[in-house]
Scaffold this active site. Sequence first.
Site, mmCIF file in Angstrom:
data_model
loop_
_atom_site.group_PDB
_atom_site.id
_atom_site.type_symbol
_atom_site.label_atom_id
_atom_site.label_comp_id
_atom_site.label_asym_id
_atom_site.label_seq_id
_atom_site.Cartn_x
_atom_site.Cartn_y
_atom_site.Cartn_z
ATOM 1 N N ARG A 146 69.874 14.838 24.630
ATOM 2 C CA ARG A 146 68.715 15.313 25.382
ATOM 3 C C ARG A 146 68.678 16.836 25.438
ATOM 4 O O ARG A 146 67.616 17.455 25.306
ATOM 5 C CB ARG A 146 68.772 14.743 26.801
ATOM 6 C CG ARG A 146 67.658 15.188 27.737
ATOM 7 C CD ARG A 146 67.843 14.514 29.087
ATOM 8 N NE ARG A 146 66.769 14.843 30.009
ATOM 9 C CZ ARG A 146 66.806 15.862 30.864
ATOM 10 N NH1 ARG A 146 67.868 16.649 30.876
ATOM 11 N NH2 ARG A 146 65.798 16.089 31.676
ATOM 12 N N HIS A 165 65.609 19.201 24.230
ATOM 13 C CA HIS A 165 64.943 20.144 25.129
ATOM 14 C C HIS A 165 65.030 21.570 24.600
ATOM 15 O O HIS A 165 64.143 22.378 24.863
ATOM 16 C CB HIS A 165 65.555 20.059 26.527
ATOM 17 C CG HIS A 165 65.046 18.899 27.319
ATOM 18 N ND1 HIS A 165 64.847 18.940 28.671
ATOM 19 C CD2 HIS A 165 64.681 17.645 26.942
ATOM 20 C CE1 HIS A 165 64.389 17.777 29.102
ATOM 21 N NE2 HIS A 165 64.295 16.969 28.064
ATOM 22 N N GLY A 178 61.540 26.206 19.795
ATOM 23 C CA GLY A 178 62.404 26.047 18.645
ATOM 24 C C GLY A 178 63.878 25.956 18.970
ATOM 25 O O GLY A 178 64.315 26.214 20.094
ATOM 26 N N SER A 186 67.855 28.595 23.619
ATOM 27 C CA SER A 186 67.314 29.173 24.855
ATOM 28 C C SER A 186 67.593 28.308 26.077
ATOM 29 O O SER A 186 67.710 28.823 27.190
ATOM 30 C CB SER A 186 65.813 29.424 24.717
ATOM 31 O OG SER A 186 65.124 28.237 24.359
ATOM 32 N N GLU A 237 64.940 28.376 31.067
ATOM 33 C CA GLU A 237 64.683 26.953 30.922
ATOM 34 C C GLU A 237 65.659 26.088 31.709
ATOM 35 O O GLU A 237 65.335 24.974 32.109
ATOM 36 C CB GLU A 237 64.762 26.571 29.435
ATOM 37 C CG GLU A 237 63.760 27.294 28.558
ATOM 38 C CD GLU A 237 64.004 27.040 27.078
ATOM 39 O OE1 GLU A 237 64.585 25.976 26.735
ATOM 40 O OE2 GLU A 237 63.626 27.889 26.255
ATOM 41 N N ASN A 265 64.671 20.275 33.817
ATOM 42 C CA ASN A 265 66.094 20.472 33.548
ATOM 43 C C ASN A 265 66.940 20.645 34.803
ATOM 44 O O ASN A 265 68.135 20.345 34.794
ATOM 45 C CB ASN A 265 66.289 21.705 32.656
ATOM 46 C CG ASN A 265 65.711 21.519 31.268
ATOM 47 O OD1 ASN A 265 65.736 20.427 30.721
ATOM 48 N ND2 ASN A 265 65.175 22.583 30.704
ATOM 49 N N HIS A 275 64.486 11.277 24.734
ATOM 50 C CA HIS A 275 64.728 12.528 25.450
ATOM 51 C C HIS A 275 63.683 12.699 26.538
ATOM 52 O O HIS A 275 62.968 13.681 26.587
ATOM 53 C CB HIS A 275 64.648 13.709 24.490
ATOM 54 C CG HIS A 275 65.332 13.463 23.196
ATOM 55 N ND1 HIS A 275 66.668 13.700 23.023
ATOM 56 C CD2 HIS A 275 64.885 12.974 22.030
ATOM 57 C CE1 HIS A 275 67.011 13.385 21.787
ATOM 58 N NE2 HIS A 275 65.956 12.939 21.174
ATOM 59 N N HIS A 332 66.908 6.876 25.326
ATOM 60 C CA HIS A 332 66.375 5.520 25.452
ATOM 61 C C HIS A 332 67.366 4.428 25.101
ATOM 62 O O HIS A 332 67.253 3.310 25.574
ATOM 63 C CB HIS A 332 65.080 5.368 24.647
ATOM 64 C CG HIS A 332 65.221 5.505 23.163
ATOM 65 N ND1 HIS A 332 64.161 5.368 22.322
ATOM 66 C CD2 HIS A 332 66.276 5.782 22.376
ATOM 67 C CE1 HIS A 332 64.549 5.552 21.073
ATOM 68 N NE2 HIS A 332 65.827 5.800 21.084
ATOM 69 N N THR A 333 68.349 4.714 24.281
ATOM 70 C CA THR A 333 69.313 3.672 23.958
ATOM 71 C C THR A 333 70.556 3.756 24.820
ATOM 72 O O THR A 333 71.330 2.804 24.890
ATOM 73 C CB THR A 333 69.735 3.739 22.475
ATOM 74 O OG1 THR A 333 70.554 4.894 22.290
ATOM 75 C CG2 THR A 333 68.545 3.785 21.572
ATOM 76 N N THR A 373 72.993 -3.334 26.290
ATOM 77 C CA THR A 373 74.040 -2.501 25.676
ATOM 78 C C THR A 373 73.900 -1.096 26.243
ATOM 79 O O THR A 373 73.476 -0.180 25.549
ATOM 80 C CB THR A 373 73.916 -2.496 24.145
ATOM 81 O OG1 THR A 373 72.575 -2.102 23.785
ATOM 82 C CG2 THR A 373 74.184 -3.861 23.571
#
Length: 355
Positions: free
Chosen positions: A71, A75, A81, A85, A97, A103, A202, A223-224, A278
């Site tokens: 994640r 982010h 990019g 940062s 950030e 965050n 994410h 997500h997993t 799982t």
Amino acid sequence: MVHKPVSYFTIALFSLIFFLPSLLHGQPSLFYGQLDYRFYDRLCPNLPMVVRYNVWQAYKNDSRIAASLLRLHFHDCIVDGCEGSVLLDDTLDFKGEKNAPPNRNSARGFEVIDSIKADLERFCPSTVSCADILALAAREAVGLAGGPYWAVPLGRRDGLAASEQAVLDQLPSPIEPLENITAKFVSKGLDIKDVVVLSGSHEYRYSWDATTRKTTVITRRSHTVGFAQCFTFSRRLFNFKNSGNPDPALNPSFLSDLQNACPGGGSTSKLMPLDSVTTYKFDNVYYKNLMNNTGLLESDQALMTDSRMAALVNFYSMNPMAFSYDFAASMAKLGNVGVLTGQAGEIRRRCGSVN
């Protein structure tokens, strides 16, 4: 946690144990966009093993770190990019950030990146960027959780500033319409397939309290492999859209389990796994859950409302190898978003501050 510097003996041992899988996957072409797969071969040959060792140490103590590092990389890359940062602390010159609403009290794994950087400064000072460290750490974390390997081209340089507003403007949010989320991905050179593969990987949620005028992060997940707090999905359990009834899209058996686990309107911060089958393993069960109407969050199930995305969800639910392959490809694309190379930016000596 006390950081124990890695030794040359440890590097050699981990080279023997862990480098073979990379070789078995083959070596792709030397260059990827502006980056080079062999960028540090001469400058810092110990880099892959230093990253691998530190991530492994962190994962041994906390299996959730896999989702956190994945994640954190997302982010970083999706906001201005992949230039590190997200790792910068606030200064008198900018509010960055790290403490932006998505965050704050939510992003994790900074200490792992700092540990890797400290070791590398011993072996090859002022050579490896924090952005490259984060890209490699995310790959290693996914591998430890059972996910796929992908080659990471290197040579990113670190940015000189960060912006809280950039996070709010650029990071996709599940409170937005699906078309807005898709547009943000497309603006970064990604596509519909990347949305399905990466968007759930994410995700963050945050709520705005008009009385206190404060923003509160309410979920953090991959997500997993991830979790959400009861109050993030409570309205689905008892009073969906003020109907007085549960969300009709929820599988009845799954609904009953959630109501028992999160009683009283689900107002607590108790953590529930996003994938109860799982929980700590990287796999395609997330997509099977969506097909069975057992997606925990509304934003998960929303993927099924778009015909193109629903088709991909269905495909990945039946083809775990295809999901792994496409995930690796999407991560490679993500890692090339907005990179700084050449003389742009700098190589930070500490990941939390500019030189």
